[in-house]
Scaffold this motif. Structure first.
Motif, PDB file in Angstrom:
ATOM      1  N   LEU A 196      -6.836   9.315  92.814  1.00  0.00           N
ATOM      2  CA  LEU A 196      -6.221   9.759  91.554  1.00  0.00           C
ATOM      3  C   LEU A 196      -5.591   8.583  90.808  1.00  0.00           C
ATOM      4  N   ARG A 197      -4.954   7.668  91.534  1.00  0.00           N
ATOM      5  CA  ARG A 197      -4.357   6.486  90.905  1.00  0.00           C
ATOM      6  C   ARG A 197      -5.438   5.607  90.271  1.00  0.00           C
ATOM      7  N   GLU A 198      -6.579   5.553  90.928  1.00  0.00           N
ATOM      8  CA  GLU A 198      -7.666   4.759  90.363  1.00  0.00           C
ATOM      9  C   GLU A 198      -8.161   5.378  89.061  1.00  0.00           C
ATOM     10  N   GLU A 199      -8.272   6.691  89.015  1.00  0.00           N
ATOM     11  CA  GLU A 199      -8.686   7.351  87.785  1.00  0.00           C
ATOM     12  C   GLU A 199      -7.655   7.138  86.680  1.00  0.00           C
ATOM     13  N   SER A 200      -6.377   7.234  87.040  1.00  0.00           N
ATOM     14  CA  SER A 200      -5.326   7.008  86.036  1.00  0.00           C
ATOM     15  C   SER A 200      -5.346   5.563  85.551  1.00  0.00           C
ATOM     16  N   ARG A 201      -5.613   4.641  86.442  1.00  0.00           N
ATOM     17  CA  ARG A 201      -5.667   3.228  86.050  1.00  0.00           C
ATOM     18  C   ARG A 201      -6.810   2.983  85.082  1.00  0.00           C
ATOM     19  N   GLU A 202      -7.971   3.569  85.370  1.00  0.00           N
ATOM     20  CA  GLU A 202      -9.112   3.377  84.484  1.00  0.00           C
ATOM     21  C   GLU A 202      -8.851   4.007  83.117  1.00  0.00           C
ATOM     22  N   LEU A 203      -8.193   5.174  83.112  1.00  0.00           N
ATOM     23  CA  LEU A 203      -7.877   5.801  81.833  1.00  0.00           C
ATOM     24  C   LEU A 203      -6.899   4.940  81.028  1.00  0.00           C
ATOM     25  N   ARG A 416      -1.673  13.259  77.474  1.00  0.00           N
ATOM     26  CA  ARG A 416      -3.022  13.393  76.919  1.00  0.00           C
ATOM     27  C   ARG A 416      -2.994  13.705  75.421  1.00  0.00           C
ATOM     28  N   ASN A 417      -1.981  14.454  74.979  1.00  0.00           N
ATOM     29  CA  ASN A 417      -1.879  14.841  73.575  1.00  0.00           C
ATOM     30  C   ASN A 417      -1.061  13.870  72.740  1.00  0.00           C
ATOM     31  N   GLY A 418      -0.614  12.788  73.392  1.00  0.00           N
ATOM     32  CA  GLY A 418       0.092  11.745  72.649  1.00  0.00           C
ATOM     33  C   GLY A 418       1.537  12.032  72.373  1.00  0.00           C
ATOM     34  N   TYR A 419       2.149  12.954  73.059  1.00  0.00           N
ATOM     35  CA  TYR A 419       3.554  13.268  72.825  1.00  0.00           C
ATOM     36  C   TYR A 419       4.509  12.473  73.720  1.00  0.00           C
ATOM     37  N   ALA A 420       3.985  11.795  74.734  1.00  0.00           N
ATOM     38  CA  ALA A 420       4.847  11.037  75.643  1.00  0.00           C
ATOM     39  C   ALA A 420       4.077   9.839  76.157  1.00  0.00           C
ATOM     40  N   SER A 421       4.816   8.884  76.693  1.00  0.00           N
ATOM     41  CA  SER A 421       4.190   7.691  77.260  1.00  0.00           C
ATOM     42  C   SER A 421       3.697   7.974  78.677  1.00  0.00           C
ATOM     43  N   TYR A 422       2.937   7.026  79.179  1.00  0.00           N
ATOM     44  CA  TYR A 422       2.386   7.174  80.516  1.00  0.00           C
ATOM     45  C   TYR A 422       3.475   7.093  81.597  1.00  0.00           C
ATOM     46  N   LEU A 423       4.643   6.580  81.220  1.00  0.00           N
ATOM     47  CA  LEU A 423       5.732   6.457  82.196  1.00  0.00           C
ATOM     48  C   LEU A 423       6.167   7.821  82.724  1.00  0.00           C
ATOM     49  N   GLU A 424       6.164   8.828  81.861  1.00  0.00           N
ATOM     50  CA  GLU A 424       6.541  10.165  82.313  1.00  0.00           C
ATOM     51  C   GLU A 424       5.566  10.691  83.362  1.00  0.00           C
ATOM     52  N   GLU A 425       4.276  10.487  83.123  1.00  0.00           N
ATOM     53  CA  GLU A 425       3.284  10.957  84.100  1.00  0.00           C
ATOM     54  C   GLU A 425       3.401  10.179  85.413  1.00  0.00           C
ATOM     55  N   LEU A 426       3.617   8.868  85.325  1.00  0.00           N
ATOM     56  CA  LEU A 426       3.774   8.069  86.544  1.00  0.00           C
ATOM     57  C   LEU A 426       4.969   8.547  87.358  1.00  0.00           C
ATOM     58  N   ASP A 427       6.052   8.803  86.684  1.00  0.00           N
ATOM     59  CA  ASP A 427       7.245   9.264  87.393  1.00  0.00           C
ATOM     60  C   ASP A 427       6.997  10.622  88.045  1.00  0.00           C
ATOM     61  N   ALA A 428       6.287  11.511  87.364  1.00  0.00           N
ATOM     62  CA  ALA A 428       5.972  12.824  87.931  1.00  0.00           C
ATOM     63  C   ALA A 428       5.010  12.694  89.101  1.00  0.00           C
ATOM     64  N   GLN A 429       4.084  11.750  89.044  1.00  0.00           N
ATOM     65  CA  GLN A 429       3.163  11.512  90.155  1.00  0.00           C
ATOM     66  C   GLN A 429       3.920  11.031  91.398  1.00  0.00           C
ATOM     67  N   ARG A 430       4.860  10.106  91.193  1.00  0.00           N
ATOM     68  CA  ARG A 430       5.655   9.606  92.327  1.00  0.00           C
ATOM     69  C   ARG A 430       6.440  10.732  92.979  1.00  0.00           C
ATOM     70  N   THR A 431       7.028  11.596  92.159  1.00  0.00           N
ATOM     71  CA  THR A 431       7.840  12.690  92.698  1.00  0.00           C
ATOM     72  C   THR A 431       6.978  13.649  93.516  1.00  0.00           C
ATOM     73  N   LEU A 432       5.802  13.990  92.984  1.00  0.00           N
ATOM     74  CA  LEU A 432       4.923  14.913  93.707  1.00  0.00           C
ATOM     75  C   LEU A 432       4.405  14.272  94.998  1.00  0.00           C
ATOM     76  N   TYR A 433       4.049  13.002  94.944  1.00  0.00           N
ATOM     77  CA  TYR A 433       3.557  12.329  96.143  1.00  0.00           C
ATOM     78  C   TYR A 433       4.647  12.278  97.215  1.00  0.00           C
ATOM     79  N   SER A 434       5.872  11.995  96.802  1.00  0.00           N
ATOM     80  CA  SER A 434       6.988  11.964  97.750  1.00  0.00           C
ATOM     81  C   SER A 434       7.197  13.325  98.402  1.00  0.00           C
TER      82      SER A 434
END
Length: 463
Positions: A196-203, A416-434
């Motif tokens: 999933l991180r690889e897909e996010s990196r490519e995007l 995806r809709n341009g309302y927030a930066s990628y930082l929000e998604e990264l932070d949510a990914q870290r929380t879910l992974y933890s």
């Protein structure tokens, strides 16, 4: 002038006086042990419903786990040493018991002698003799019986020690296997997260190249991918070492370990029941401490009786002749029967000192028994408490994971809709992974806590 021989009555009186000089023994220590009426923690409705199974590891329903424990109990090196020690102590019981039986020895000796006669003329003689000697100590005071009882108790303690070692090693094998399955599940999660991180990196890279996002977001996605990739070799190393440890524990060379049911398919078995008083017969380490106390008490009794007189009967019979042909056909028959009473008159306080030492050993064994019982109570209560608290923590983790998953869904849609930066998604990914990692760790810890509880309850062992 002939000396008067002591009368038999005087010898008997001397023996009675010696018997009154037995070593003094202090009183046994007073026990302060109190058995609680119930456990501090009650886990679920099945707490008093079922006893501990003899082969408790089969309750996990994993054939690979059952095979590993069975192989470990058969081939583990420490258990082989323990079984050899049991055989040693069994032989000591036979040796102690033999001391209560008569002993018989036989001898035969042809002798040729050259000597001088009264007139100075040398002459030679032959003497052929065979002798059979039997001796028996009458155990009037029970000293030999006490030594045999001490040997039997030491043998029983060694058997219980071997059983305790088997219980501990079986628990170690089961815990190690469950921990291995937990690491396998964490590795699967890490590999899935890495994808999933690889897909996010490519995007993030594509959006940076078309100018939709900044280079900072792309670098952050790259760093997050590298952090996930870093977890993979770390988990692989832990799996490798855990496999080697289990292989050596089961008596083999370092190597892979067969897997069975995955972590997601394993469930903690129902909590076995039992009261604190049941531990007194269900834990082999308590039985070992009890037998050690019995052995120390019997040794003390035998040591104390060393000052008392001993009574021994000796019978000797034999054949003797100066001519070998007569020795075979018509020898001279000789015999002797002796009854002896022996007792120490002065030994400088040696026996009293040995008795004091044996009494101290008895007291130590008594205190060790109490400590073993209290430790058993604490281990069982801790095991019950751990299962209850881990269940409560798992409930909170499920709620946390559900919240983290929903947060990630919203953050991803906003990005995806341009309302927030990628930082929000990264932070949510870290929380879910933890939360996912902790969920797997909690599952593993609950399984291992069940193993610890089975071990604390005696693991189905019973006298």
């Amino acid at each position: 002038m002939k000396r008067a021989r002591p009368a038999p009555a005087a010898a008997l009186l001397a023996a009675v006086l010696i018997a009154g000089c037995a070593a003094k023994v202090g009183p046994a220590p007073q026990s302060t042990l109190q058995t609680p009426a119930e456990w501090r923690t009650r886990v679920g409705p099945g707490s008093d419903a079922r006893p501990v199974e003899q082969q408790w590891w089969q309750a996990f329903g994993d054939p690979a786990l059952s095979a590993l424990v069975a192989r470990t109990l058969e081939h583990n090196g420490d258990l082989r040493i323990a079984r050899a020690r049991v055989a040693d102590y069994r032989a000591r019981v036979a040796a102690a018991r033999a001391s209560q039986l008569p002993s018989v020895t036989g001898s035969a000796s042809p002798t040729r002698t050259r000597a001088l006669a009264y007139n100075g003329v040398p002459y030679e003689t032959n003497l052929f003799q065979a002798e059979l000697q039997a001796s028996y100590e009458i155990d009037v005071w029970g000293r030999l019986a006490n030594l045999t009882d001490a040997a039997r108790a030491a043998y029983a303690a060694e058997q219980a020690s071997a059983d305790a070692a088997a219980l501990s090693i079986a628990a170690s094998a089961a815990s190690g296997y469950l921990n291995l399955r937990g690491l396998d599940a964490q590795l699967e999660l890490a590999l899935a997260t890495l994808k999933l991180r690889e897909e996010s990196r490519e995007l993030a890279r594509k959006q940076f190249e078309v100018g939709y996002s900044s280079r900072l977001e792309w670098l952050q996605a790259q760093a997050e991918y590298q952090a996930a990739a870093e977890q993979v070799p770390q988990l692989q190393r832990q799996i490798f070492e855990q496999e080697n440890a289990l292989s050596v524990l089961s008596g083999g060379n370092p190597g892979p370990v067969p897997r069975g049911v995955p972590l997601s398919g394993l469930a903690p078995p129902p909590v076995p029941g039992g009261l604190p008083s049941d531990l007194l017969r269900r834990r082999p380490d308590i039985a070992r401490a009890e037998q050690n106390l019995l052995a120390a008490s019997a040794t003390l009794s035998a040591t104390r009786d060393q000052l008392l007189p001993s009574f021994r009967l000796t019978a000797v019979g034999g054949l003797q002749s100066t001519v070998f042909s007569e020795f075979l056909k018509d020898p001279t028959h000789l015999w002797r029967l002796t009854a002896a009473v022996a007792g120490p008159l002065f030994e400088g306080g040696r026996v009293q000192a040995q008795t004091d030492s044996a009494a101290s050993a008895r007291d130590q064994a008594a205190y060790a028994y109490e400590n073993a019982v209290r430790a058993a109570f604490a281990e069982t209560d801790n095991g019950l408490g751990a299962i209850q608290r881990l269940r409560e923590q798992a409930v909170q983790n499920d709620a946390r994971r559900a919240t983290a998953a929903e947060t990630l869904r919203i953050a991803r849609n906003r990005y995806r809709n341009g309302y927030a930066s990628y930082l929000e998604e990264l932070d949510a990914q870290r929380t879910l992974y933890s939360a996912d990692v902790l969920r797997l760790q909690l599952k593993t810890r609950m399984l291992i806590a069940s193993v610890d509880l089975y071990r604390a309850l005696g693991g189905g062992w019973s006298r």
